[in-house]
Design a protein around this motif. Sequence first.
Motif, PDB file in Angstrom:
ATOM      1  N   MET A   1       0.844  -1.178   0.000  1.00  0.00           N
ATOM      2  CA  MET A   1       0.000   0.000   0.000  1.00  0.00           C
ATOM      3  C   MET A   1       0.887   1.238   0.000  1.00  0.00           C
ATOM      4  SD  MET A   1      -2.682   1.286   2.875  1.00  0.00           S
ATOM      5  CE  MET A   1      -3.709   2.662   2.456  1.00  0.00           C
ATOM      6  N   LEU A   2       0.591   2.170  -0.887  1.00  0.00           N
ATOM      7  CA  LEU A   2       1.322   3.440  -0.938  1.00  0.00           C
ATOM      8  C   LEU A   2       0.558   4.495  -0.149  1.00  0.00           C
ATOM      9  CD1 LEU A   2       2.388   3.512  -4.694  1.00  0.00           C
ATOM     10  CD2 LEU A   2       3.736   2.776  -2.720  1.00  0.00           C
ATOM     11  N   PHE A   3       1.307   5.384   0.507  1.00  0.00           N
ATOM     12  CA  PHE A   3       0.715   6.447   1.312  1.00  0.00           C
ATOM     13  C   PHE A   3       1.565   7.699   1.133  1.00  0.00           C
ATOM     14  CE2 PHE A   3      -0.547   9.038   4.801  1.00  0.00           C
ATOM     15  CZ  PHE A   3      -1.815   8.611   5.165  1.00  0.00           C
ATOM     16  N   LEU A   4       0.909   8.805   0.771  1.00  0.00           N
ATOM     17  CA  LEU A   4       1.588  10.097   0.629  1.00  0.00           C
ATOM     18  C   LEU A   4       1.478  10.856   1.938  1.00  0.00           C
ATOM     19  CD1 LEU A   4       2.929  12.330  -1.114  1.00  0.00           C
ATOM     20  CD2 LEU A   4       0.598  13.069  -1.700  1.00  0.00           C
ATOM     21  N   PHE A   5       2.619  11.112   2.566  1.00  0.00           N
ATOM     22  CA  PHE A   5       2.661  11.881   3.811  1.00  0.00           C
ATOM     23  C   PHE A   5       3.455  13.142   3.505  1.00  0.00           C
ATOM     24  CE2 PHE A   5       3.672  13.301   7.979  1.00  0.00           C
ATOM     25  CZ  PHE A   5       2.873  12.630   8.885  1.00  0.00           C
ATOM     26  N   ASN A   6       2.754  14.258   3.363  1.00  0.00           N
ATOM     27  CA  ASN A   6       3.346  15.524   2.937  1.00  0.00           C
ATOM     28  C   ASN A   6       4.126  15.338   1.642  1.00  0.00           C
ATOM     29  OD1 ASN A   6       2.127  17.007   4.901  1.00  0.00           O
ATOM     30  ND2 ASN A   6       3.938  17.315   6.144  1.00  0.00           N
ATOM     31  N   GLU A   7       5.453  15.397   1.696  1.00  0.00           N
ATOM     32  CA  GLU A   7       6.257  15.381   0.471  1.00  0.00           C
ATOM     33  C   GLU A   7       6.863  14.016   0.155  1.00  0.00           C
ATOM     34  OE1 GLU A   7       9.104  15.948   3.817  1.00  0.00           O
ATOM     35  OE2 GLU A   7       7.105  16.689   3.397  1.00  0.00           O
ATOM     36  N   THR A   8       6.465  12.979   0.895  1.00  0.00           N
ATOM     37  CA  THR A   8       7.078  11.660   0.727  1.00  0.00           C
ATOM     38  C   THR A   8       6.024  10.579   0.528  1.00  0.00           C
ATOM     39  OG1 THR A   8       8.894  12.359   2.188  1.00  0.00           O
ATOM     40  CG2 THR A   8       8.679  10.003   1.774  1.00  0.00           C
ATOM     41  N   VAL A   9       6.282   9.702  -0.432  1.00  0.00           N
ATOM     42  CA  VAL A   9       5.424   8.538  -0.654  1.00  0.00           C
ATOM     43  C   VAL A   9       6.087   7.352   0.039  1.00  0.00           C
ATOM     44  CG1 VAL A   9       4.337   7.016  -2.354  1.00  0.00           C
ATOM     45  CG2 VAL A   9       4.697   9.436  -2.895  1.00  0.00           C
ATOM     46  N   PHE A  10       5.318   6.692   0.905  1.00  0.00           N
ATOM     47  CA  PHE A  10       5.809   5.517   1.625  1.00  0.00           C
ATOM     48  C   PHE A  10       5.130   4.268   1.094  1.00  0.00           C
ATOM     49  CE2 PHE A  10       6.511   8.967   4.613  1.00  0.00           C
ATOM     50  CZ  PHE A  10       7.786   8.685   5.084  1.00  0.00           C
ATOM     51  N   ASP A  11       5.906   3.193   0.968  1.00  0.00           N
ATOM     52  CA  ASP A  11       5.344   1.882   0.666  1.00  0.00           C
ATOM     53  C   ASP A  11       5.141   1.200   2.006  1.00  0.00           C
ATOM     54  OD1 ASP A  11       4.563  -0.590  -0.180  1.00  0.00           O
ATOM     55  OD2 ASP A  11       6.337  -0.966  -1.419  1.00  0.00           O
ATOM     56  N   THR A  61       7.502   8.358  10.646  1.00  0.00           N
ATOM     57  CA  THR A  61       6.456   8.844   9.757  1.00  0.00           C
ATOM     58  C   THR A  61       5.739   7.681   9.065  1.00  0.00           C
ATOM     59  OG1 THR A  61       7.745  10.847   9.399  1.00  0.00           O
ATOM     60  CG2 THR A  61       5.958  10.423   7.849  1.00  0.00           C
ATOM     61  N   LYS A  62       6.502   6.691   8.642  1.00  0.00           N
ATOM     62  CA  LYS A  62       5.904   5.510   8.006  1.00  0.00           C
ATOM     63  C   LYS A  62       4.924   4.830   8.960  1.00  0.00           C
ATOM     64  CE  LYS A  62       7.096   1.117   5.847  1.00  0.00           C
ATOM     65  NZ  LYS A  62       8.187   0.258   5.378  1.00  0.00           N
ATOM     66  N   HIS A  63       5.276   4.769  10.223  1.00  0.00           N
ATOM     67  CA  HIS A  63       4.393   4.132  11.198  1.00  0.00           C
ATOM     68  C   HIS A  63       3.139   4.969  11.457  1.00  0.00           C
ATOM     69  CE1 HIS A  63       7.903   1.611  11.751  1.00  0.00           C
ATOM     70  NE2 HIS A  63       7.059   0.717  12.217  1.00  0.00           N
ATOM     71  N   ASN A  76      -5.257   7.660   2.096  1.00  0.00           N
ATOM     72  CA  ASN A  76      -3.924   7.245   1.667  1.00  0.00           C
ATOM     73  C   ASN A  76      -3.027   8.438   1.378  1.00  0.00           C
ATOM     74  OD1 ASN A  76      -4.897   8.122  -0.796  1.00  0.00           O
ATOM     75  ND2 ASN A  76      -4.886   6.105  -1.765  1.00  0.00           N
ATOM     76  N   ALA A  77      -3.442   9.602   1.882  1.00  0.00           N
ATOM     77  CA  ALA A  77      -2.628  10.804   1.731  1.00  0.00           C
ATOM     78  C   ALA A  77      -2.933  11.767   2.872  1.00  0.00           C
ATOM     79  CB  ALA A  77      -2.903  11.482   0.390  1.00  0.00           C
ATOM     80  N   LEU A  78      -1.889  12.446   3.305  1.00  0.00           N
ATOM     81  CA  LEU A  78      -2.022  13.439   4.366  1.00  0.00           C
ATOM     82  C   LEU A  78      -1.177  14.651   4.010  1.00  0.00           C
ATOM     83  CD1 LEU A  78      -2.688  14.333   7.406  1.00  0.00           C
ATOM     84  CD2 LEU A  78      -0.415  13.462   7.885  1.00  0.00           C
ATOM     85  N   LEU A  79      -1.763  15.804   4.182  1.00  0.00           N
ATOM     86  CA  LEU A  79      -1.030  17.064   4.089  1.00  0.00           C
ATOM     87  C   LEU A  79      -1.140  17.704   5.459  1.00  0.00           C
ATOM     88  CD1 LEU A  79       0.437  19.265   2.452  1.00  0.00           C
ATOM     89  CD2 LEU A  79      -1.814  20.201   1.892  1.00  0.00           C
TER      90      LEU A  79
END
Length: 137
Positions: A1-11, A61-63, A76-79
Amino acid sequence: MLFLFNETVFDLGDLVSVLKDGTIPLPAAQFETLTTGHLTQLLREALYVDPMMATNKPDRTKHLAALIAYRAPGANALLGVRPQGATGPDDVGLRFANVPMLILTYLWKRQNDGVLGPDIINEEVWCRVTENLHSAY
């Protein structure tokens, strides 16, 4: 699962495995009882202390991203933005979104190629997402 947290995409991979690896200082039973209000407060506190936490503390942040995805299915995204002059965590603004996987995959590739910047993220996500964009109160 991909997740956008501000400026970074985490797998995030398997959410349960990420959450239970012992990195988050919460017992597994608390994951189930964590309310959206508590989660948003955790996020505001973390972003108030370090607005660039996705870059400075990627593991933490990933956690947090995994917690969001687990407790707020569909997100799946947070700003998260700490404005200049913020006096406490309550001043941190949060926006959640459900971004199509096609766009997240595109952002993931751009990040891996070293060319993902805030302008691309804003254009591809935050300027496009309207009906699925929710403010966290």
